[in-house]
Each structure stands twice: as C-alpha cells, then as structure tokens.
Design a protein around this motif. Structure first.
Motif, PDB file in Angstrom:
ATOM      1  N   SER A  57      10.951  11.570 -11.701  1.00 46.71           N
ATOM      2  CA  SER A  57       9.886  11.152 -10.753  1.00 46.71           C
ATOM      3  C   SER A  57       8.468  10.753 -11.550  1.00 46.71           C
ATOM      4  O   SER A  57       7.816  10.467 -10.911  1.00 46.71           O
ATOM      5  N   ALA A  68       7.009   7.135 -11.649  1.00 48.22           N
ATOM      6  CA  ALA A  68       6.044   6.572 -10.724  1.00 48.22           C
ATOM      7  C   ALA A  68       4.574   6.595 -10.883  1.00 48.22           C
ATOM      8  O   ALA A  68       3.712   5.918 -10.376  1.00 48.22           O
ATOM      9  N   THR A 109      15.590   6.408  -9.561  1.00 45.33           N
ATOM     10  CA  THR A 109      15.153   7.920  -9.594  1.00 45.33           C
ATOM     11  C   THR A 109      16.513   8.682  -8.975  1.00 45.33           C
ATOM     12  O   THR A 109      16.939   9.725  -9.715  1.00 45.33           O
ATOM     13  N   LEU A 152       1.260   9.192  -4.472  1.00 43.82           N
ATOM     14  CA  LEU A 152       2.334   9.390  -5.487  1.00 43.82           C
ATOM     15  C   LEU A 152       1.977  10.725  -6.279  1.00 43.82           C
ATOM     16  O   LEU A 152       3.109  11.657  -6.673  1.00 43.82           O
ATOM     17  N   TRP A 188       4.928  13.644  -6.085  1.00 43.25           N
ATOM     18  CA  TRP A 188       5.481  14.073  -7.202  1.00 43.25           C
ATOM     19  C   TRP A 188       5.481  15.497  -7.275  1.00 43.25           C
ATOM     20  O   TRP A 188       6.227  16.291  -7.782  1.00 43.25           O
ATOM     21  N   LEU A 230       4.786   2.930  -3.698  1.00 40.92           N
ATOM     22  CA  LEU A 230       4.635   1.778  -4.570  1.00 40.92           C
ATOM     23  C   LEU A 230       4.859   0.495  -3.950  1.00 40.92           C
ATOM     24  O   LEU A 230       4.178  -0.535  -4.251  1.00 40.92           O
ATOM     25  N   ASN A 288       8.428   7.342  -4.413  1.00 40.17           N
ATOM     26  CA  ASN A 288       8.535   5.960  -4.935  1.00 40.17           C
ATOM     27  C   ASN A 288       7.977   5.016  -3.651  1.00 40.17           C
ATOM     28  O   ASN A 288       7.819   3.784  -4.094  1.00 40.17           O
ATOM     29  N   SER A 331      12.783  11.795  -3.518  1.00 40.04           N
ATOM     30  CA  SER A 331      12.690  10.506  -4.548  1.00 40.04           C
ATOM     31  C   SER A 331      12.117   9.520  -3.837  1.00 40.04           C
ATOM     32  O   SER A 331      11.482   8.810  -4.063  1.00 40.04           O
ATOM     33  N   ARG A 388       1.207  -0.789  -3.295  1.00 37.83           N
ATOM     34  CA  ARG A 388       0.309  -0.256  -4.493  1.00 37.83           C
ATOM     35  C   ARG A 388      -1.028  -1.131  -4.732  1.00 37.83           C
ATOM     36  O   ARG A 388      -2.046  -0.772  -5.049  1.00 37.83           O
ATOM     37  N   ALA A 394       9.558  -1.053  -5.356  1.00 42.03           N
ATOM     38  CA  ALA A 394       9.666   0.496  -4.704  1.00 42.03           C
ATOM     39  C   ALA A 394      11.293   0.691  -4.424  1.00 42.03           C
ATOM     40  O   ALA A 394      11.668   2.130  -4.741  1.00 42.03           O
ATOM     41  N   MET A 417      12.927   1.501  -7.775  1.00 44.30           N
ATOM     42  CA  MET A 417      12.273   2.596  -8.382  1.00 44.30           C
ATOM     43  C   MET A 417      13.100   3.910  -7.877  1.00 44.30           C
ATOM     44  O   MET A 417      13.473   4.990  -8.282  1.00 44.30           O
ATOM     45  N   ILE A 418      13.262   3.756  -6.423  1.00 42.55           N
ATOM     46  CA  ILE A 418      14.121   4.892  -5.561  1.00 42.55           C
ATOM     47  C   ILE A 418      15.395   4.735  -6.029  1.00 42.55           C
ATOM     48  O   ILE A 418      16.039   6.080  -6.308  1.00 42.55           O
TER      49      ILE A 418
END
Length: 398
Positions: free
Chosen positions: A88, A91, A27, A71, A75, A57, A54, A50, A60, A20, A23-24
C-alpha cells in the motif's frame, strides 16, 4: 473549435478514476501474491482496506492535499491489522506527486517529510532490504523522485496554462482587429458612396431643375441639360459599379473604369461647369506620378468641395490650384460665392474630407476667405519618390 469546459474537466477525472481502479487491482494482486512470515495473510479485509487506501486517488487533482491526508490515514489503517506494508506504500508516493504538482513548496515539503517517514518505515518493516541505511536511502530516493516529477509536471501545466491564456488573448486580438477592419471598411465605403452619390446627384438635380425651367422657352438648353444628366448619371453608375466590383472581388476589375485621379480633374471641372459653376484648374511645380491612393484622395476632396459650391454657392466660379512641392502636394479649392458656410465643418462631406487627409498624414483647412467666398486647402506630405512619408499609400483604393 475548442471542446466545452465540461469535456476538458471530464478527461482528467476519468484518468484519475482509472488510476484508482488500477492501483486497487495492483495492490490486491500483490497482497495475494506475497506471503512473508510475520505478517497477516492477505484476505477479504485486506481487499477492503486496499480499496480504501487507493480509492481517494480518483479525486487527487480535485483536492490534492485532502486526498493525501486520506491516503495517509488509510495507509495507517492498512497497517493496524498487521498486513505487509509494501503493498500500500505506492499510493502515498502518488499522493505526494499530486501535491507537488498543484500546491506550494511549503505544503509539498511537509507532505514529503511525512511520505519519507512512512516510506522508511515500510522499507524497514518489509524485511526485503539488508540494512536500515539502505532502506533510508531507498526511501529518500523514491520521495525525491515523486517530488521532482510532480514539481516538473506542475511547472509544465502552469506553462501550458499561460500558453492557453496567451493563445486566447491572441484570438481575441485577432477578432478585435477583424471587427475594426470591417468597421473601417464600412466607413470607407460609406465615404466613397457619399462622395460619388452626393456629387453626381447634385449635378443631376441642378440640370433637371434647369431643364424643367427652360423646357418651353428654350428647348435647346433643355436638351443640353438632359445630355448632361445622361452623362453624369452614366459616370455615377460606372463609379458605383466599380465600387461594387471591388467589394465583391477585393481587387479592381479591368472591365470597369479605374479609381479616379488627377487626370480626371478637367472632366470633373467640365461636369461642374455644366451645373452652373465655372471651374478653372491649374497646376504649379514639377508634376510627378503619385500613388493611386493619394490621387484618389485629392480627387475626392476636390469633388466634395466643388459639390458644396454647386449646392450652397451658385452662381459662382471656382479655382482649383494644384501645387507640387519638394516634400508635399497641396491643392486649394476657392470660390467667390456666398461665404455663409462655416457650419459645413459639421457635415458628413467635410468630415469625410478631413478623414481622408488624416489617413495620409495630411491636413485639411476650410473656411471663409477674407475677400469673400470659401476655400478648402489640402496638404499631403510626400517623400522624395512621391510616396507618403510615413507609410505607403494605395490602401484607399476602392
């Protein structure tokens, strides 16, 4: 040693948290790096959105379906201010991957359809692909890859779980077998101790009683009884020492006497004879070598039967008949003493004799004789080469 359950659960949680965070960061960096006309420039609000897109996650694997819903909503919230959607969209693919790995095909298919629609919208709006058909093809490809990899990961995890369960069952079975082996060894040792101690102590007790009775009137007989006590106690100590040596080392020690067998029946008869029971030993049929375990079984049964005669039927005489058949060996111990011994079948000695017979696939019958006295008959099946018919003998060596 297996790690604790909490540790096994902590590792995936930490990995998802790191995913996570990655991904942040990815992004946010992509948002500031890409500036496409027609979309809102990336700013602080984009950074916050953002994070919201993310951050789910990190959970998840704990709640795949709910994380996918979060998500999707995040989004959609990211698109409302007009930011470029490409930053984005990844994700959602990770969310679909997780759903495919942990949920049923029906749930995965629904999430895949939603992901395909979102990815197609992103590809078309991103203005990086020439035609709409190309955008659709790319979206289908990305969605299919996420679904396929997730489903394969789910099957692999399920197979690993089954293997872990199988390994746990195998470990449990091994522990159970080890416990049974220990119990069987204890029973075997207790049976051997009973046979050795009961026989020798019975002879010693009889001789000690006789020595005390004739101590003043017949010193020679008293000395003879004491000699028998000395020999019998020495033999008993030798057998106990041999048993303790085997228990310590797991194998016979050459410094001690071997396990008794058929060759020791004459000596056994002489020892019992000194206790006041005349014993005659005879053999019929073609004598041949038998496995050590079979000989020990025969010896212990004869020893226990004669010990019972000494304890319950003196004065008496006994006859030990050994018969070698084509496919079995039979030994019969009969005496002419008192026959009120039907209750012996419940004693430890009789139980031990029957257990020995069953260990080698044989039978043991004991009961009063029609003309008086008591008889014990042991039958052990043999193959042509003298081995136990169903399984190899020799495991009963003590």
């Amino acid at each position: 040693m297996r790690p604790p359950t909490s540790s096994r659960r902590l590792v995936p949680a930490v990995a998802d948290g790191l995913l996570a965070v990655f991904m942040i960061g990815f992004t946010v960096e992509a948002g500031f790096a890409i500036d496409i006309p027609g979309f809102r420039p990336f700013d602080a609000v984009g950074v916050v959105l953002s994070v919201l897109v993310n951050a789910p996650l990190a959970f998840r694997r704990r709640a795949p379906t709910w994380v996918f819903v979060l998500l999707l909503l995040a989004w959609a919230g990211f698109l409302l201010p007009g930011y470029w959607p490409g930053t984005s969209a990844l994700a959602l693919l990770l969310g679909l991957y997780t759903v495919a790995a942990h949920r049923s095909v029906r749930v995965t298919a629904l999430c895949a359809a939603i992901t395909l629609a979102c990815e197609t919208y992103t590809a078309i709006q991103a203005q990086l692909i020439g035609s709409a058909w190309t955008a659709v093809f790319q979206s289908v490809l990305l969605t299919a890859v996420a679904w396929t990899f997730g489903a394969n990961a789910g099957r692999l995890a399920q197979r690993n779980g089954q293997l872990r369960e199988l390994a746990a069952k195998l470990r449990q079975e091994q522990e159970d077998r080890a416990r049974r082996a220990v119990t069987e060894e204890r029973v075997r040792t207790a049976r051997e101790l009973h046979d050795v101690v009961a026989h020798h102590m019975s002879v010693i007790a009889v001789q000690a009683e006789m020595a005390r009775y004739v101590f003043d009137s017949n010193p020679a007989a008293s000395r003879t009884a004491l000699d028998v006590i000395g020999r019998t106690s020495g033999e008993g100590l030798d057998e106990l020492r041999r048993m303790l040596t085997v228990l310590r080392s797991g194998e016979d020690d050459e410094t001690y006497v071997p396990a008794p067998g058929l060759a020791g029946l004459e000596e056994l008869a002489a020892r019992v004879g000194a206790a006041g029971v005349r014993v005659e030993v005879s053999a019929r049929g073609r004598a041949r070598s038998l496995p050590d375990g079979v000989e020990l079984c025969v010896y212990r049964v004869v020893q226990e039967a004669l010990t019972n005669v000494v304890k319950h039927a003196r004065p008496a005489s006994a006859r030990v008949s050994l018969t070698y058949g084509a496919d079995e060996v039979t030994v019969r111990i009969a005496d002419d003493g008192r026959s009120e011994r039907s209750s012996e079948g419940a004693g430890h000695g009789m139980i031990g004799m029957r257990e020995r017979a069953e260990l080698y696939g044989g039978t043991l019958v004991a009961g009063a004789c029609s003309g008086g006295g008591f008889a014990v008959t042991l039958v052990l099946p043999l193959a042509a080469d003298g081995r136990i018919r169903d399984r190899e003998a020799g495991g009963d060596r003590s």
